[in-house]
Enzyme design. Structure first.
Site, mmCIF file in Angstrom:
data_model
loop_
_atom_site.group_PDB
_atom_site.id
_atom_site.type_symbol
_atom_site.label_atom_id
_atom_site.label_comp_id
_atom_site.label_asym_id
_atom_site.label_seq_id
_atom_site.Cartn_x
_atom_site.Cartn_y
_atom_site.Cartn_z
ATOM 1 C CG HIS A 145 -11.946 41.650 12.353
ATOM 2 N ND1 HIS A 145 -10.586 41.463 12.255
ATOM 3 C CD2 HIS A 145 -12.181 42.893 11.853
ATOM 4 C CE1 HIS A 145 -10.022 42.540 11.729
ATOM 5 N NE2 HIS A 145 -10.957 43.430 11.474
ATOM 6 C CD GLU B 81 -8.646 48.266 9.604
ATOM 7 O OE1 GLU B 81 -9.767 48.453 9.113
ATOM 8 O OE2 GLU B 81 -8.379 47.297 10.328
ATOM 9 C CG HIS C 48 -14.087 45.634 8.518
ATOM 10 N ND1 HIS C 48 -13.437 46.783 8.140
ATOM 11 C CD2 HIS C 48 -13.188 44.972 9.289
ATOM 12 C CE1 HIS C 48 -12.214 46.795 8.633
ATOM 13 N NE2 HIS C 48 -12.036 45.710 9.347
ATOM 14 C CG HIS D 204 -10.840 47.461 14.122
ATOM 15 N ND1 HIS D 204 -12.159 47.243 13.775
ATOM 16 C CD2 HIS D 204 -10.110 47.015 13.063
ATOM 17 C CE1 HIS D 204 -12.213 46.707 12.568
ATOM 18 N NE2 HIS D 204 -10.984 46.549 12.123
#
Ligand SMILES: [Zn+2]
Length: 249
Positions: free
Chosen positions: A113, A92, A181, A111
């Site tokens: 989660h 990614e 996501h 990024h």
């Protein structure tokens, strides 16, 4: 938690380049902080723009953030191609490339989660600031849904088309949710970006708890504007960075 490895990477920059040394040092520390604070776990990543080349950025090779050392850092261009460094890059990495390409005002992207944030990437409930520090994530966090343009995928932002679409939804905001996501946070420097990510984690937790109790009292537009300005770099961010860095060392 393992001890910070202060060895300098070889091949990425010259030994007397103190500016890049300090940026890489902060990037390693940022990885450790975000892992230590539970924003990142085995997955997720943080990048920083090359201070000498706005068309390039630094990001670890594919490794869990808590374990990242200076020698793991690679350099990429704004399409995610490897410029320097060894190892297998994150799939990614294009997400960082596309956001840094679209946003000259942004110099660092995370990024993640974070478990407290994920429900807002799943449920039809807007993630909005409910306490003063939550203001730094933006007035209303936009949601990017890969289904809208790409149908069924693995949900990983693994190609430039998806990454550019995400960057478009992020727009000029400091954060964005990725449906089913996770999230991205984008800031003018790496310490502010870490600050945004941790405040987003906390705001999501407070909002979820408030929703259990009743109707949350959200910050007004004016409160968001003023509270975000008060925590846009400067002493509060430096103070938080020092605290988090100590906790993860
Ligand atoms: Zn992800």
């Amino acid at each position: 938690m393992t001890t910070l490895d202060r060895r300098q990477p070889e091949g990425i920059f010259s030994a007397n380049d103190t500016v890049t040394h300090s940026v890489i040092d902060d990037l390693v520390t940022a990885n450790r902080i975000l892992a230590g604070e539970g924003v990142l776990d085995a997955f997720g990543h943080i990048s920083v723009r090359d201070p000498h080349d706005p068309g390039a950025f630094f990001l670890s090779r594919s490794r869990s953030p808590e374990l990242v050392e200076a020698g793991d850092i690679m350099r990429f261009d704004l399409e995610g191609n490897v410029l320097e460094g060894e190892g297998k890059p994150y799939l990614e990495r294009v997400l960082h490339a596309a956001i840094l390409a679209a946003r000259p005002d942004v110099n660092s992207v995370v990024h993640h989660h974070a478990p407290s944030v994920l429900p807002f990437a799943v449920a039809d409930v807007a993630l909005r600031p409910v306490f003063h520090l939550g203001a730094v994530m933006g007035a209303r966090v936009p949601v990017w849904d890969s289904q809208d343009s790409f149908d069924d995928t693995s949900l990983l932002v693994s190609d430039l088309d998806m990454a550019r679409s995400l960057a478009q939804t992020l727009g000029t905001e400091p954060s964005c949710l990725l449906a089913r996501h996770g999230a991205v946070c984008a800031g003018p420097d790496i310490r502010q970006t870490v600050f945004i990510a941790i405040c987003m984690r906390d705001n999501a937790e407070v909002l979820t708890n408030a929703l259990r109790l009743g109707t949350p009292s959200y910050l007004t537009e004016g409160e968001i504007r003023q509270a975000a300005a008060k925590h846009d770099g400067g002493a509060p961010v430096a103070r938080a960075w020092e605290y988090w860095a100590r906790r993860c060392s």
